[in-house]
Scaffold this active site. Structure first.
Site, PDB file in Angstrom:
ATOM      1  CG  ASP A   1      -1.901  -1.170   1.185  1.00 27.92           C
ATOM      2  OD1 ASP A   1      -2.202  -1.667   0.090  1.00 27.92           O
ATOM      3  OD2 ASP A   1      -2.319  -1.605   2.275  1.00 27.92           O
ATOM      4  CD  GLU A   2       4.678  -0.464  -0.333  1.00 27.69           C
ATOM      5  OE1 GLU A   2       3.841  -0.732  -1.221  1.00 27.69           O
ATOM      6  OE2 GLU A   2       5.300  -1.332   0.297  1.00 27.69           O
TER       7      GLU A   2
ATOM      8  CE  LYS B   1       2.409  -2.515  -4.360  1.00 27.14           C
ATOM      9  NZ  LYS B   1       2.080  -2.115  -2.997  1.00 27.14           N
TER      10      LYS B   1
ATOM     11  N   GLY C   1      -4.544  -4.229  -3.802  1.00 28.08           N
ATOM     12  CA  GLY C   1      -5.538  -3.191  -4.122  1.00 28.08           C
ATOM     13  C   GLY C   1      -4.751  -1.971  -4.540  1.00 28.08           C
ATOM     14  CG  HIS C   2      -1.978  -2.080  -7.082  1.00 28.44           C
ATOM     15  ND1 HIS C   2      -1.075  -2.639  -7.928  1.00 28.44           N
ATOM     16  CD2 HIS C   2      -1.709  -2.606  -5.850  1.00 28.44           C
ATOM     17  CE1 HIS C   2      -0.292  -3.482  -7.257  1.00 28.44           C
ATOM     18  NE2 HIS C   2      -0.675  -3.482  -5.995  1.00 28.44           N
TER      19      HIS C   2
ATOM     20  CD  GLN D   1       0.708  -8.846  -2.478  1.00 31.72           C
ATOM     21  OE1 GLN D   1       1.404  -9.540  -3.171  1.00 31.72           O
ATOM     22  NE2 GLN D   1      -0.555  -8.594  -2.780  1.00 31.72           N
TER      23      GLN D   1
HETATM   24  P1  GDP Z   1      -0.769   0.307  -3.569  1.00 33.95           P
HETATM   25  O1  GDP Z   1      -1.371  -0.956  -3.093  1.00 33.95           O
HETATM   26  O2  GDP Z   1       0.700   0.368  -3.306  1.00 33.95           O
HETATM   27  O3  GDP Z   1      -1.082   0.620  -4.999  1.00 33.95           O
HETATM   28  O4  GDP Z   1      -1.422   1.469  -2.679  1.00 33.95           O
HETATM   29  P2  GDP Z   1      -2.982   1.613  -2.281  1.00 33.95           P
HETATM   30  O5  GDP Z   1      -3.736   2.064  -3.458  1.00 33.95           O
HETATM   31  O6  GDP Z   1      -3.447   0.391  -1.585  1.00 33.95           O
HETATM   32  O7  GDP Z   1      -2.879   2.723  -1.166  1.00 33.95           O
HETATM   33  C1  GDP Z   1      -2.327   3.976  -1.421  1.00 33.95           C
HETATM   34  C2  GDP Z   1      -3.376   5.031  -1.092  1.00 33.95           C
HETATM   35  O8  GDP Z   1      -2.761   6.311  -1.029  1.00 33.95           O
HETATM   36  C3  GDP Z   1      -4.449   5.161  -2.156  1.00 33.95           C
HETATM   37  O9  GDP Z   1      -5.650   5.571  -1.535  1.00 33.95           O
HETATM   38  C4  GDP Z   1      -3.905   6.255  -3.070  1.00 33.95           C
HETATM   39  O10 GDP Z   1      -4.947   6.944  -3.754  1.00 33.95           O
HETATM   40  C5  GDP Z   1      -3.255   7.152  -2.060  1.00 33.95           C
HETATM   41  N1  GDP Z   1      -2.060   7.887  -2.555  1.00 33.95           N
HETATM   42  C6  GDP Z   1      -1.083   7.458  -3.394  1.00 33.95           C
HETATM   43  N2  GDP Z   1      -0.107   8.376  -3.477  1.00 33.95           N
HETATM   44  C7  GDP Z   1      -0.466   9.410  -2.668  1.00 33.95           C
HETATM   45  C8  GDP Z   1       0.156  10.632  -2.292  1.00 33.95           C
HETATM   46  O11 GDP Z   1       1.263  10.967  -2.710  1.00 33.95           O
HETATM   47  N3  GDP Z   1      -0.521  11.422  -1.387  1.00 33.95           N
HETATM   48  C9  GDP Z   1      -1.735  11.075  -0.880  1.00 33.95           C
HETATM   49  N4  GDP Z   1      -2.309  11.897  -0.002  1.00 33.95           N
HETATM   50  N5  GDP Z   1      -2.347   9.927  -1.209  1.00 33.95           N
HETATM   51  C10 GDP Z   1      -1.707   9.099  -2.077  1.00 33.95           C
HETATM   52  P1  IMO Z   2      -0.903  -4.192  -2.278  1.00 34.30           P
HETATM   53  O1  IMO Z   2      -0.421  -4.755  -3.610  1.00 34.30           O
HETATM   54  C1  IMO Z   2      -1.052  -4.568   2.050  1.00 34.30           C
HETATM   55  C2  IMO Z   2      -1.298  -8.607   3.715  1.00 34.30           C
HETATM   56  C3  IMO Z   2      -2.586  -8.994   4.426  1.00 34.30           C
HETATM   57  C4  IMO Z   2      -2.041  -9.960   5.469  1.00 34.30           C
HETATM   58  C5  IMO Z   2      -0.939 -10.685   4.706  1.00 34.30           C
HETATM   59  C6  IMO Z   2      -1.358 -12.033   4.133  1.00 34.30           C
HETATM   60  O2  IMO Z   2      -2.186  -3.482  -2.362  1.00 34.30           O
HETATM   61  O3  IMO Z   2       0.192  -3.422  -1.636  1.00 34.30           O
HETATM   62  P2  IMO Z   2      -2.949 -12.709   2.086  1.00 34.30           P
HETATM   63  O4  IMO Z   2      -4.385 -12.401   1.827  1.00 34.30           O
HETATM   64  O5  IMO Z   2      -2.025 -12.226   1.016  1.00 34.30           O
HETATM   65  O6  IMO Z   2      -2.705 -14.144   2.447  1.00 34.30           O
HETATM   66  O7  IMO Z   2      -2.600 -11.874   3.440  1.00 34.30           O
HETATM   67  O8  IMO Z   2      -0.541  -9.817   3.648  1.00 34.30           O
HETATM   68  N1  IMO Z   2      -1.460  -8.112   2.327  1.00 34.30           N
HETATM   69  C7  IMO Z   2      -1.342  -6.829   1.968  1.00 34.30           C
HETATM   70  N2  IMO Z   2      -1.143  -5.730   2.719  1.00 34.30           N
HETATM   71  N3  IMO Z   2      -1.110  -4.471   0.710  1.00 34.30           N
HETATM   72  C8  IMO Z   2      -1.280  -5.560  -0.066  1.00 34.30           C
HETATM   73  O9  IMO Z   2      -1.209  -5.517  -1.412  1.00 34.30           O
HETATM   74  C9  IMO Z   2      -1.444  -6.809   0.565  1.00 34.30           C
HETATM   75  N4  IMO Z   2      -1.657  -8.076   0.126  1.00 34.30           N
HETATM   76  C10 IMO Z   2      -1.656  -8.855   1.209  1.00 34.30           C
HETATM   77  O10 IMO Z   2      -3.201  -7.878   5.002  1.00 34.30           O
HETATM   78  O11 IMO Z   2      -1.425  -9.231   6.504  1.00 34.30           O
HETATM   79 MG    MG Z   3      -2.914  -1.629  -1.841  1.00 36.75          MG
END
Ligand code: GDP
Ligand code: IMO
Ligand code: MG
Length: 418
Positions: free
Chosen positions: A13-14, A16, A40-41, A221
């Site tokens: 959830d960085e 990506k 979840g991207h 991840q």
């Molecule tokens: P991913 O799994 O690495 O693609 O990240 P996620 O989508 O799960 O979580 C990142 C969250 O931060 C999402 O809600 C994005 O819309 C949000 N986001 C991404 N980059 C930024 C940023 O630079 N600033 C802010 N405020 N939100 C961001």
């Molecule tokens: P993205 O690509 C954050 C975590 C789950 C749990 C562990 C194992 O969006 O960064 P699983 O269902 O894979 O067996 O769960 O890994 N996890 C994530 N946490 N971002 C994800 O993907 C994740 N995918 C799995 O919360 O701790």
């Molecule tokens: Mg995510």
């Protein structure tokens, strides 16, 4: 032709998806190579939010194409849901996606098993319940179904019969679905994919195509959730590192860059060690300002300060060459920010964890830096310089908001410093 991988350098959830989407129009192919719908991207394309769980984060407005590699575990029902959402806004887009026939499928029993096993664990992992662990387990124990099986009806029938026979013996008949239902379910999904005009391919047939053009690999991840080198057993079941491109027939030596996406602080969703976790008001403030709730499960994410030992570990493990820092804007307005520079592991100071066990034993050693008003404030530049000096890796881009266009190079940011 450029080949670049973008991977998470923390616990996922960085940002990506957003970063991949920013770069995607410069690449012909966007390739997901691991994980499944546990990911979840989130992207904001032209003001609208899309969450890709399986689909690569292509730019709908360009000609870029998406490939789902053999290292993934694919839930076809979820895939069709995502395609339909995109089709609604961009008719015909499904024909720009290709799936590797060697990829394994996530099947109804995998989700049942994920629930069942989590409920029986004395110490749950906090999985996403998307069937990921059981699907990868079946792959390894040779009980999996590959995408190509659904194109050979006799083979599919036979495999489903054999697998259900075994599963029902293992789980004492607790599996609710059966072979006939699952067979009809898969044939129905195959027809829907055909109607959507999705393409089926393989890394073998794509070999020359990929080598003759630009490819952006989208990791899922983050390094600390990697099956082999993450904070085991609180990890996912696939590869979260750049090495995962091998499932698409690439070597990491063929990559021009491996960008690690680094949140300006740290989050983790699910259980497991988290040395810099904040359980106080600052943690709550970061969660609310950063809207830190899971894109897949909606669970509140645990929050904490930036962890440089973890960053150094990620750099070595995943061969990161550059950093993209995200969500720096979330810390705007903090008077002071802390940053973990080392771990105290049973009295020994370590700048870099040697094994994933060190994350369990670590007590964080902090330094305090002055906060910044916004990302054009000199104190923010000092934060970036501090990270670069302490980790020996260059930060090339910063993301300062969720929208795709809210991103710039560090050099552009320096020009705007007041
Ligand atoms: P991913 O799994 O690495 O693609 O990240 P996620 O989508 O799960 O979580 C990142 C969250 O931060 C999402 O809600 C994005 O819309 C949000 N986001 C991404 N980059 C930024 C940023 O630079 N600033 C802010 N405020 N939100 C961001
Ligand atoms: P993205 O690509 C954050 C975590 C789950 C749990 C562990 C194992 O969006 O960064 P699983 O269902 O894979 O067996 O769960 O890994 N996890 C994530 N946490 N971002 C994800 O993907 C994740 N995918 C799995 O919360 O701790
Ligand atoms: Mg995510």
């Amino acid at each position: 032709m450029k080949k670049v991988a973008i991977v998470g350098s923390q616990w996922g959830d960085e940002g990506k998806g957003k970063v991949v989407n920013y770069f995607s129009s410069d690449y012909e192919w966007i390739v997901r190579f691991s994980g499944g719908a546990n990911a979840g991207h989130t992207i904001y394309y032209k003001g609208k939010k899309y969450v890709n769980h399986l689909l690569p984060s292509i730019d709908p407005g360009s000609n870029s194409k998406g490939f789902l590699g053999a290292g993934m575990v694919i839930d076809l029902e979820q895939l069709i849901k995502e395609l339909k959402i995109l089709e609604n806004d961009f008719p015909g887009i499904s024909s720009r996606f290709y799936i590797d026939m060697e990829a394994f499928l996530v099947l109804p029993w995998h989700k049942e098993e994920d629930e069942l096993i989590e409920s029986m664990r004395r110490e749950p992992i906090g999985t996403t319940k998307r069937g990921i662990g059981p699907a990868y387990t079946d792959k390894v124990s040779r009980e999996g179904i590959k995408l190509y099986h659904i194109f050979h009806e006799e083979t599919l029938k036979q495999r489903l019969d054999d697998i259900y026979y075994l599963k029902n013996n293992i789980h004492n008949g607790k599996i609710k679905t059966n072979a006939e239902e699952t067979y009809s379910y898969l044939i129905k999904l195959r027809k829907e994919l055909d109607e959507l005009k999705v393409n089926f391919a393989s890394a073998v047939s794509m070999r020359d195509v990929f080598r003759s053009t630009s490819v952006l690999f989208e990791g899922a991840q983050g390094v600390l959730l990697d099956l082999d080198f993450g904070t085991y057993p609180f990890v996912t079941s696939g590869s979260c590192m750049a090495h995962g491109v091998s499932s698409v027939g690439f070597s990491t030596f063929e990559l021009d860059e491996v960008y690690g996406v680094l949140k300006a602080y740290t989050t983790r969703v699910g259980e497991g060690p988290f040395p810099t976790e904040l359980k106080d008001e600052d943690g709550e403030k970061i969660r609310n300002l950063g809207n830190e709730f899971g894109a897949t499960t909606g669970r509140p994410r645990r929050t904490g300060w930036l962890d440089l030992p973890a960053m150094r570990y990620a750099k070595i493990r995943s061969g990161l060459t550059k950093i993209v820092i995200t969500k720096a804007d979330v810390l705007n307005g903090f008077d002071k920010v802390k940053i973990c520079t080392a771990y105290d592991v049973e009295g020994k100071i370590k700048e870099t964890p040697e094994t994933s066990l060190d994350f369990v034993l670590a007590k964080p050693v902090y330094e305090e830096l002055r906060g910044w008003k916004d990302t054009n404030d000199i104190n923010f530049l000092k934060y970036l310089t501090f990270i670069e000096e302490k980790t020996g890796i260059k930060i090339e881009y910063i993301s300062y908001g969720p929208k795709t266009e809210e991103m710039c190079t560090v050099n552009d940011m320096i020009m705007k410093i007041k």
